[in-house]
Write a protein that holds these residues in place. Structure first.
Motif, PDB file in Angstrom:
ATOM      1  N   THR A 100     -11.430  -2.264   8.376  1.00  0.00           N
ATOM      2  CA  THR A 100     -10.786  -3.522   7.992  1.00  0.00           C
ATOM      3  C   THR A 100      -9.495  -3.244   7.234  1.00  0.00           C
ATOM      4  N   GLY A 101      -8.420  -3.896   7.646  1.00  0.00           N
ATOM      5  CA  GLY A 101      -7.130  -3.710   6.976  1.00  0.00           C
ATOM      6  C   GLY A 101      -6.258  -2.640   7.614  1.00  0.00           C
ATOM      7  N   ASP A 102      -6.845  -1.754   8.412  1.00  0.00           N
ATOM      8  CA  ASP A 102      -6.018  -0.799   9.167  1.00  0.00           C
ATOM      9  C   ASP A 102      -5.203  -1.574  10.206  1.00  0.00           C
ATOM     10  N   LYS A 103      -4.080  -0.982  10.624  1.00  0.00           N
ATOM     11  CA  LYS A 103      -3.199  -1.712  11.536  1.00  0.00           C
ATOM     12  C   LYS A 103      -2.821  -0.878  12.760  1.00  0.00           C
ATOM     13  N   VAL A 104      -2.449  -1.582  13.821  1.00  0.00           N
ATOM     14  CA  VAL A 104      -1.886  -0.891  14.982  1.00  0.00           C
ATOM     15  C   VAL A 104      -0.608  -1.609  15.397  1.00  0.00           C
ATOM     16  N   MET A 105       0.377  -0.836  15.826  1.00  0.00           N
ATOM     17  CA  MET A 105       1.581  -1.444  16.393  1.00  0.00           C
ATOM     18  C   MET A 105       1.765  -0.909  17.807  1.00  0.00           C
ATOM     19  N   ILE A 106       1.798  -1.829  18.773  1.00  0.00           N
ATOM     20  CA  ILE A 106       1.864  -1.443  20.176  1.00  0.00           C
ATOM     21  C   ILE A 106       3.117  -2.045  20.811  1.00  0.00           C
TER      22      ILE A 106
ATOM     23  N   ARG B  12      -5.548   4.167   4.218  1.00  0.00           N
ATOM     24  CA  ARG B  12      -5.306   3.190   5.274  1.00  0.00           C
ATOM     25  C   ARG B  12      -4.644   3.899   6.461  1.00  0.00           C
ATOM     26  N   LYS B  13      -5.023   3.485   7.657  1.00  0.00           N
ATOM     27  CA  LYS B  13      -4.438   4.068   8.861  1.00  0.00           C
ATOM     28  C   LYS B  13      -3.586   3.029   9.582  1.00  0.00           C
ATOM     29  N   ILE B  14      -2.419   3.498  10.052  1.00  0.00           N
ATOM     30  CA  ILE B  14      -1.586   2.688  10.940  1.00  0.00           C
ATOM     31  C   ILE B  14      -1.420   3.489  12.230  1.00  0.00           C
ATOM     32  N   PHE B  15      -1.794   2.917  13.340  1.00  0.00           N
ATOM     33  CA  PHE B  15      -1.622   3.581  14.629  1.00  0.00           C
ATOM     34  C   PHE B  15      -0.395   3.021  15.349  1.00  0.00           C
ATOM     35  N   LEU B  16       0.441   3.900  15.893  1.00  0.00           N
ATOM     36  CA  LEU B  16       1.576   3.473  16.711  1.00  0.00           C
ATOM     37  C   LEU B  16       1.347   3.904  18.156  1.00  0.00           C
ATOM     38  N   PHE B  17       1.577   2.986  19.074  1.00  0.00           N
ATOM     39  CA  PHE B  17       1.535   3.331  20.501  1.00  0.00           C
ATOM     40  C   PHE B  17       2.729   2.627  21.136  1.00  0.00           C
ATOM     41  N   LEU B  18       3.842   3.339  21.207  1.00  0.00           N
ATOM     42  CA  LEU B  18       5.136   2.699  21.482  1.00  0.00           C
ATOM     43  C   LEU B  18       5.565   2.863  22.941  1.00  0.00           C
ATOM     44  N   GLY B  19       6.764   2.371  23.222  1.00  0.00           N
ATOM     45  CA  GLY B  19       7.445   2.678  24.475  1.00  0.00           C
ATOM     46  C   GLY B  19       6.864   2.027  25.712  1.00  0.00           C
TER      47      GLY B  19
ATOM     48  N   VAL C  98       8.385  -6.448  22.978  1.00  0.00           N
ATOM     49  CA  VAL C  98       7.793  -6.748  21.673  1.00  0.00           C
ATOM     50  C   VAL C  98       7.046  -5.535  21.117  1.00  0.00           C
ATOM     51  N   ASP C  99       7.260  -5.261  19.841  1.00  0.00           N
ATOM     52  CA  ASP C  99       6.381  -4.356  19.113  1.00  0.00           C
ATOM     53  C   ASP C  99       5.444  -5.239  18.314  1.00  0.00           C
ATOM     54  N   SER C 100       4.187  -5.245  18.752  1.00  0.00           N
ATOM     55  CA  SER C 100       3.214  -6.203  18.252  1.00  0.00           C
ATOM     56  C   SER C 100       2.345  -5.533  17.190  1.00  0.00           C
ATOM     57  N   LEU C 101       2.359  -6.108  15.978  1.00  0.00           N
ATOM     58  CA  LEU C 101       1.607  -5.511  14.864  1.00  0.00           C
ATOM     59  C   LEU C 101       0.291  -6.256  14.667  1.00  0.00           C
TER      60      LEU C 101
ATOM     61  N   CYS D 243       0.874  -1.181   0.000  1.00  0.00           N
ATOM     62  CA  CYS D 243       0.000   0.000   0.000  1.00  0.00           C
ATOM     63  C   CYS D 243       0.905   1.222   0.000  1.00  0.00           C
ATOM     64  N   ASN D 244       0.834   2.016  -1.050  1.00  0.00           N
ATOM     65  CA  ASN D 244       1.830   3.067  -1.200  1.00  0.00           C
ATOM     66  C   ASN D 244       1.408   4.409  -0.611  1.00  0.00           C
ATOM     67  N   LYS D 245       0.270   4.426   0.041  1.00  0.00           N
ATOM     68  CA  LYS D 245      -0.199   5.674   0.612  1.00  0.00           C
ATOM     69  C   LYS D 245      -0.964   5.380   1.884  1.00  0.00           C
ATOM     70  N   PHE D 246      -0.520   5.906   2.996  1.00  0.00           N
ATOM     71  CA  PHE D 246      -1.277   5.695   4.237  1.00  0.00           C
ATOM     72  C   PHE D 246      -0.958   6.771   5.255  1.00  0.00           C
ATOM     73  N   GLU D 247      -1.776   6.788   6.298  1.00  0.00           N
ATOM     74  CA  GLU D 247      -1.545   7.711   7.415  1.00  0.00           C
ATOM     75  C   GLU D 247      -0.921   6.941   8.568  1.00  0.00           C
ATOM     76  N   LEU D 248       0.178   7.469   9.091  1.00  0.00           N
ATOM     77  CA  LEU D 248       0.840   6.857  10.250  1.00  0.00           C
ATOM     78  C   LEU D 248       0.570   7.768  11.443  1.00  0.00           C
ATOM     79  N   ILE D 249      -0.271   7.285  12.349  1.00  0.00           N
ATOM     80  CA  ILE D 249      -0.720   8.117  13.460  1.00  0.00           C
ATOM     81  C   ILE D 249      -0.052   7.614  14.731  1.00  0.00           C
ATOM     82  N   GLU D 250       0.727   8.474  15.382  1.00  0.00           N
ATOM     83  CA  GLU D 250       1.434   8.026  16.588  1.00  0.00           C
ATOM     84  C   GLU D 250       0.861   8.676  17.838  1.00  0.00           C
ATOM     85  N   LEU D 251       0.375   7.841  18.745  1.00  0.00           N
ATOM     86  CA  LEU D 251      -0.203   8.336  19.997  1.00  0.00           C
ATOM     87  C   LEU D 251       0.909   8.554  21.019  1.00  0.00           C
ATOM     88  N   GLY D 252       0.995   9.749  21.573  1.00  0.00           N
ATOM     89  CA  GLY D 252       2.060  10.061  22.527  1.00  0.00           C
ATOM     90  C   GLY D 252       3.422  10.020  21.868  1.00  0.00           C
TER      91      GLY D 252
END
Ligand code: AVJ
Length: 320
Positions: A183-189, A152-159, A313-316, A73-82
């Motif tokens: 559907t198909g959006d992702k989160v990495m925590i 497509r949205k990808i949410f990051l909630f790291l650390g 772990v960074d869980s996708l 997917c060549n275009k998406f939003e990467l949204i990082e919480l905190g």
């Protein structure tokens, strides 16, 4: 105006916490300017493995992570919480720009200044990257995002920030996050994992005094912002780890029978000798629990990115 609402929220939460039995204060208020500086000191301690592990994961597996996130997917939003200083995410962003992936980066942070600094830094270092920071509480700030970009949205909630939430808060957070996903959006925590209790205790019990300063700074903040008169020398900081529940807990314990006035709240609070104030929860997880959490909220675990020692772990997850 913004400052006003935050101060009164601090007042309301403090009033509620110190009138409860047992007493507590909320760990989200650790991070005023001084608290954020002390947390930087914590992150630089060799014993605080969490930051190093996530750096290692992002550095050594950046290709795999970016592939899994973008997945054709060549275009998406990467949204990082905190997002904070965005240092770890920059590793991924650089790689995406190199690969000409059309990513719109949306850092969300409670601090206006943190956001402004990050936007400035990224526009210097990665001018090709689209950045649009949102300031505020995660879910308030995210409201305008709900639905309409079509990307497509990808949410990051790291650390390992998720470790600060109680069970109920975790449920609430994940269901809100799930409702923002199609559907198909992702989160990495980022989750800190259960490991040798000694390793965990070394990171949180206090070899250099930073954790003590970090906790006492909450009281300093109440002295400054709510007109309190806490005497810091009347409190001791204590850390515990329970290998069964995976809970690291921090308390401040009152060393004497004492009364603390809070001008701003028009109230005094009494602390018995040895009375504890619960300050922070930092939960440790295992992979099985993480998979169950994902499934309970309509996600499937796609990939577990771990460091060499399997500490973190960074869980996708992908939304079903
Ligand atoms: C920023 C919430 C991930 O819980 O490990 C570090 C904060 N508290 N040492 C954590 C913290 C004490 C940290 N998080």
């Amino acid at each position: 105006m913004e400052q006003q609402t935050i101060v009164s929220e601090l007042a309301t939460d403090t009033l509620r916490g110190l009138n409860s039995k047992p007493k507590y204060l909320l760990s989200k208020y650790f991070y005023d300017d001084e608290g954020s500086r002390i947390f930087q000191d914590i992150m630089r301690m060799p014993e605080y493995y969490l930051t190093d592990c996530e750096f290692e994961i992002f550095t050594s597996q950046r290709t795999q992570i970016v592939e899994a996130i973008s997945e054709g997917c060549n275009k998406f939003e990467l949204i990082e919480l905190g997002a904070g200083d965005g240092l770890k995410t920059t590793i991924l962003l650089e790689h995406m720009v190199e690969k000409s992936i059309g990513v719109q980066y949306i850092p969300v942070d409670i601090s206006e200044k943190t956001n402004a600094d990050l936007v400035k830094k990224l526009s210097n270092e990665l001018p090709a990257l689209g950045v649009k920071a949102l300031t505020g509480d995660y879910f308030h700030a995210l409201k305008p995002l709900n639905g309409h970009s079509g990307l497509r949205k990808i949410f990051l909630f790291l650390g390992a920030n998720i470790g600060n939430f109680s069970d109920e808060e975790t449920q609430l957070f994940l269901s809100q996050l799930s409702s923002l996903c199609h559907t198909g959006d992702k989160v990495m925590i980022g989750f800190d994992l259960k490991k040798s209790p000694e390793v965990i205790m070394n990171a949180y019990s206090d070899p250099h005094g930073h954790t003590r300063r970090f906790n006492l700074n909450h009281l300093v903040r109440l002295n400054k912002e709510l007109g309190a008169n806490f005497d810091l020398s009347n409190f001791e900081q204590h850390t515990s780890y329970h290998p069964g529940t995976g809970a690291v807990k921090s308390h401040l314990v009152s060393l004497t029978d004492q009364k603390v006035d809070m001008e701003e709240l028009g109230q005094s609070f009494h602390f018995d000798k040895w009375e504890p104030v619960f300050m922070e929860l930092s939960r440790k997880f295992d992979l099985e629990t993480i998979a169950i959490m994902a499934e309970n909220h309509g996600f499937k675990v796609e990939k577990q990115f771990m460091d060499k020692r399997n500490y973190f772990v960074d869980s996708l997850w992908v939304k079903d």
